[in-house]
Design an enzyme around this catalytic site. Structure first.
Site, mmCIF file in Angstrom:
data_model
loop_
_atom_site.group_PDB
_atom_site.id
_atom_site.type_symbol
_atom_site.label_atom_id
_atom_site.label_comp_id
_atom_site.label_asym_id
_atom_site.label_seq_id
_atom_site.Cartn_x
_atom_site.Cartn_y
_atom_site.Cartn_z
ATOM 1 N N GLY A 46 48.742 47.625 42.818
ATOM 2 C CA GLY A 46 48.285 46.301 42.440
ATOM 3 C C GLY A 46 47.280 46.414 41.310
ATOM 4 O O GLY A 46 46.636 47.459 41.148
ATOM 5 N N GLN A 51 40.621 43.804 35.402
ATOM 6 C CA GLN A 51 40.495 45.266 35.377
ATOM 7 C C GLN A 51 40.859 45.856 34.012
ATOM 8 O O GLN A 51 40.511 46.996 33.731
ATOM 9 C CB GLN A 51 41.382 45.909 36.456
ATOM 10 C CG GLN A 51 40.888 45.655 37.865
ATOM 11 C CD GLN A 51 41.761 46.360 38.877
ATOM 12 O OE1 GLN A 51 42.760 45.819 39.312
ATOM 13 N NE2 GLN A 51 41.397 47.579 39.241
ATOM 14 N N CYS A 95 40.826 51.995 44.517
ATOM 15 C CA CYS A 95 40.927 51.040 43.424
ATOM 16 C C CYS A 95 40.897 51.811 42.110
ATOM 17 O O CYS A 95 40.081 52.730 41.956
ATOM 18 C CB CYS A 95 39.751 50.058 43.492
ATOM 19 S SG CYS A 95 39.737 48.855 42.158
ATOM 20 N N LEU A 96 41.761 51.429 41.181
ATOM 21 C CA LEU A 96 41.801 52.121 39.886
ATOM 22 C C LEU A 96 40.482 51.971 39.141
ATOM 23 O O LEU A 96 40.173 52.774 38.269
ATOM 24 C CB LEU A 96 42.954 51.581 39.033
ATOM 25 C CG LEU A 96 44.364 51.773 39.625
ATOM 26 C CD1 LEU A 96 45.408 51.131 38.721
ATOM 27 C CD2 LEU A 96 44.683 53.236 39.856
ATOM 28 N N HIS A 137 42.702 42.299 48.189
ATOM 29 C CA HIS A 137 41.978 43.202 47.284
ATOM 30 C C HIS A 137 42.072 42.702 45.834
ATOM 31 O O HIS A 137 41.067 42.623 45.120
ATOM 32 C CB HIS A 137 42.568 44.616 47.427
ATOM 33 C CG HIS A 137 41.991 45.648 46.516
ATOM 34 N ND1 HIS A 137 41.316 46.762 46.977
ATOM 35 C CD2 HIS A 137 41.983 45.747 45.159
ATOM 36 C CE1 HIS A 137 40.918 47.487 45.943
ATOM 37 N NE2 HIS A 137 41.310 46.904 44.824
#
Ligand code: NI
Length: 174
Positions: A46, A51, A95-96, A137
Protein backbone atom coordinates in the site's frame (compact mmCIF):
# COMPACT_ATOMS: atom_id res chain seq x y z
CA UNK A 1 10.34 5.46 -16.09
CA UNK A 2 11.41 7.58 -13.15
CA UNK A 3 10.40 6.18 -9.79
CA UNK A 4 9.25 8.81 -7.31
CA UNK A 5 11.14 8.92 -4.05
CA UNK A 6 9.38 7.87 -0.85
CA UNK A 7 9.66 10.41 1.98
CA UNK A 8 11.06 9.00 5.20
CA UNK A 9 10.36 9.80 8.86
CA UNK A 10 10.86 12.43 10.27
CA UNK A 11 10.12 14.38 7.05
CA UNK A 12 7.53 17.00 8.11
CA UNK A 13 5.58 16.53 4.86
CA UNK A 14 4.44 13.15 6.22
CA UNK A 15 2.55 15.08 8.90
CA UNK A 16 0.43 17.22 6.57
CA UNK A 17 -3.32 16.75 6.19
CA UNK A 18 -3.90 15.84 2.56
CA UNK A 19 -6.53 17.65 0.49
CA UNK A 20 -9.54 16.06 -1.22
CA UNK A 21 -9.26 15.45 -4.95
CA UNK A 22 -11.89 17.56 -6.72
CA UNK A 23 -11.22 16.57 -10.30
CA UNK A 24 -9.78 13.38 -11.75
CA UNK A 25 -7.50 14.71 -14.46
CA UNK A 26 -4.27 13.60 -16.18
CA UNK A 27 -2.22 14.72 -13.20
CA UNK A 28 -4.21 12.43 -10.90
CA UNK A 29 -4.05 9.52 -13.34
CA UNK A 30 -0.28 9.95 -13.59
CA UNK A 31 0.05 10.16 -9.81
CA UNK A 32 -1.96 6.93 -9.42
CA UNK A 33 0.29 5.17 -11.94
CA UNK A 34 3.41 6.44 -10.20
CA UNK A 35 2.14 5.31 -6.79
CA UNK A 36 1.54 1.80 -8.16
CA UNK A 37 5.03 1.76 -9.70
CA UNK A 38 6.61 2.73 -6.39
CA UNK A 39 4.49 0.21 -4.43
CA UNK A 40 5.49 -2.70 -6.67
CA UNK A 41 9.09 -1.53 -6.94
CA UNK A 42 9.80 -1.14 -3.21
CA UNK A 43 7.95 -3.61 -2.73
CA UNK A 44 4.95 -2.79 -0.57
CA UNK A 45 1.23 -3.57 -0.30
CA UNK A 46 0.00 0.00 0.00
CA UNK A 47 1.08 3.57 -0.54
CA UNK A 48 -0.45 7.00 0.02
CA UNK A 49 0.18 10.09 -2.13
CA UNK A 50 1.68 12.17 0.72
CA UNK A 51 4.43 9.54 1.00
CA UNK A 52 5.77 10.78 -2.34
CA UNK A 53 5.29 14.41 -1.32
CA UNK A 54 1.88 15.00 -2.91
CA UNK A 55 -0.65 16.04 -0.23
CA UNK A 56 -3.77 14.68 -1.97
CA UNK A 57 -6.24 12.05 -0.76
CA UNK A 58 -5.23 9.14 -2.97
CA UNK A 59 -4.06 5.70 -1.89
CA UNK A 60 -3.18 2.52 -3.73
CA UNK A 61 -3.48 -0.91 -2.14
CA UNK A 62 -2.73 -4.42 -3.34
CA UNK A 63 -2.63 -6.93 -0.52
CA UNK A 64 -2.58 -10.07 -2.68
CA UNK A 65 0.08 -9.57 -5.34
CA UNK A 66 2.91 -10.92 -3.17
CA UNK A 67 1.07 -14.23 -2.85
CA UNK A 68 1.75 -17.13 -5.17
CA UNK A 69 -0.04 -16.03 -8.32
CA UNK A 70 1.81 -12.68 -8.19
CA UNK A 71 -0.86 -11.02 -10.27
CA UNK A 72 -1.08 -7.28 -9.81
CA UNK A 73 -4.54 -5.97 -9.07
CA UNK A 74 -4.01 -2.52 -7.55
CA UNK A 75 -6.94 -0.76 -5.94
CA UNK A 76 -6.72 2.94 -6.73
CA UNK A 77 -8.78 4.76 -4.14
CA UNK A 78 -9.59 8.45 -4.33
CA UNK A 79 -10.90 10.36 -1.29
CA UNK A 80 -11.29 7.18 0.78
CA UNK A 81 -13.55 7.24 3.84
CA UNK A 82 -13.69 4.50 6.45
CA UNK A 83 -16.78 3.52 8.43
CA UNK A 84 -18.43 0.50 10.07
CA UNK A 85 -15.40 -0.27 12.22
CA UNK A 86 -15.80 -3.65 13.91
CA UNK A 87 -13.72 -5.79 16.20
CA UNK A 88 -10.02 -5.54 16.95
CA UNK A 89 -6.99 -7.17 15.44
CA UNK A 90 -3.28 -6.95 16.16
CA UNK A 91 -1.03 -6.99 13.13
CA UNK A 92 2.70 -6.47 12.69
CA UNK A 93 3.02 -3.34 10.54
CA UNK A 94 5.80 -1.66 8.69
CA UNK A 95 5.86 1.37 6.43
CA UNK A 96 8.01 2.47 3.49
CA UNK A 97 8.28 5.87 5.21
CA UNK A 98 9.47 4.37 8.52
CA UNK A 99 12.74 2.59 7.63
CA UNK A 100 13.96 -0.53 9.43
CA UNK A 101 11.10 -0.88 11.88
CA UNK A 102 8.08 -3.11 12.42
CA UNK A 103 5.69 -3.21 15.32
CA UNK A 104 2.39 -4.73 16.30
CA UNK A 105 -0.48 -2.27 16.05
CA UNK A 106 -4.09 -2.68 17.13
CA UNK A 107 -6.65 -1.82 14.46
CA UNK A 108 -10.28 -2.58 13.67
CA UNK A 109 -10.66 -6.08 12.29
CA UNK A 110 -13.27 -5.00 9.78
CA UNK A 111 -13.93 -1.70 8.04
CA UNK A 112 -15.98 -0.42 5.15
CA UNK A 113 -14.11 1.77 2.69
CA UNK A 114 -15.98 4.10 0.34
CA UNK A 115 -13.96 5.91 -2.31
CA UNK A 116 -13.96 6.87 -5.96
CA UNK A 117 -12.06 4.97 -8.61
CA UNK A 118 -10.13 6.59 -11.48
CA UNK A 119 -13.36 6.84 -13.51
CA UNK A 120 -15.01 8.76 -10.69
CA UNK A 121 -17.31 5.84 -9.85
CA UNK A 122 -18.06 5.21 -6.19
CA UNK A 123 -16.62 1.97 -4.86
CA UNK A 124 -17.53 0.31 -1.57
CA UNK A 125 -15.27 -2.38 -0.15
CA UNK A 126 -16.01 -4.32 3.02
CA UNK A 127 -12.56 -5.32 4.17
CA UNK A 128 -11.27 -7.55 6.92
CA UNK A 129 -7.95 -8.59 8.40
CA UNK A 130 -4.90 -7.64 6.28
CA UNK A 131 -6.87 -5.55 3.78
CA UNK A 132 -8.71 -3.76 6.59
CA UNK A 133 -5.40 -3.11 8.36
CA UNK A 134 -3.88 -1.78 5.16
CA UNK A 135 -6.84 0.53 4.47
CA UNK A 136 -6.56 1.98 7.98
CA UNK A 137 -2.78 2.38 7.71
CA UNK A 138 -2.97 4.17 4.33
CA UNK A 139 -5.96 6.33 5.31
CA UNK A 140 -3.95 7.43 8.37
CA UNK A 141 -1.24 8.77 6.05
CA UNK A 142 -3.81 11.16 4.54
CA UNK A 143 -4.27 12.67 8.00
CA UNK A 144 -0.55 12.87 8.73
CA UNK A 145 -0.63 9.86 11.05
CA UNK A 146 2.03 7.13 11.03
CA UNK A 147 1.73 3.66 12.57
CA UNK A 148 4.39 4.60 15.12
CA UNK A 149 1.83 7.06 16.55
CA UNK A 150 -0.31 4.04 17.45
CA UNK A 151 2.27 2.09 19.47
CA UNK A 152 3.45 2.62 23.04
CA UNK A 153 5.40 5.77 23.77
CA UNK A 154 8.33 3.66 24.99
CA UNK A 155 8.59 1.71 21.73
CA UNK A 156 8.16 4.88 19.69
CA UNK A 157 10.86 6.74 21.60
CA UNK A 158 13.28 3.85 21.14
CA UNK A 159 12.65 3.91 17.41
CA UNK A 160 12.95 7.69 17.14
CA UNK A 161 16.28 7.55 18.96
CA UNK A 162 17.58 4.78 16.72
CA UNK A 163 16.39 6.63 13.61
CA UNK A 164 18.10 9.88 14.67
CA UNK A 165 21.34 7.99 15.22
CA UNK A 166 20.98 6.38 11.82
CA UNK A 167 20.41 9.74 10.11
CA UNK A 168 23.42 11.22 11.91
CA UNK A 169 25.59 8.35 10.71
CA UNK A 170 24.33 8.81 7.15
CA UNK A 171 25.21 12.50 7.34
CA UNK A 172 28.69 11.76 8.64
CA UNK A 173 29.32 9.20 5.92
CA UNK A 174 28.08 11.49 3.16
NI1 NI B 1 2.80 3.55 5.54
Amino acid sequence: MAIREVLKFPDPRLREISKPILEINDEIRELARDLCDVMYDEPGIGLAAPQVGVPLRLIVVDTTWTEEDAERRPLILINPELSEHEGAIIWKEGCLSVPDFESEVERSEKVRLIAQDLEGEEVTIDAKELQAVCFQHEADHLDGVLFIDRISRLKRNLYVKRRKKQLKQELEEA
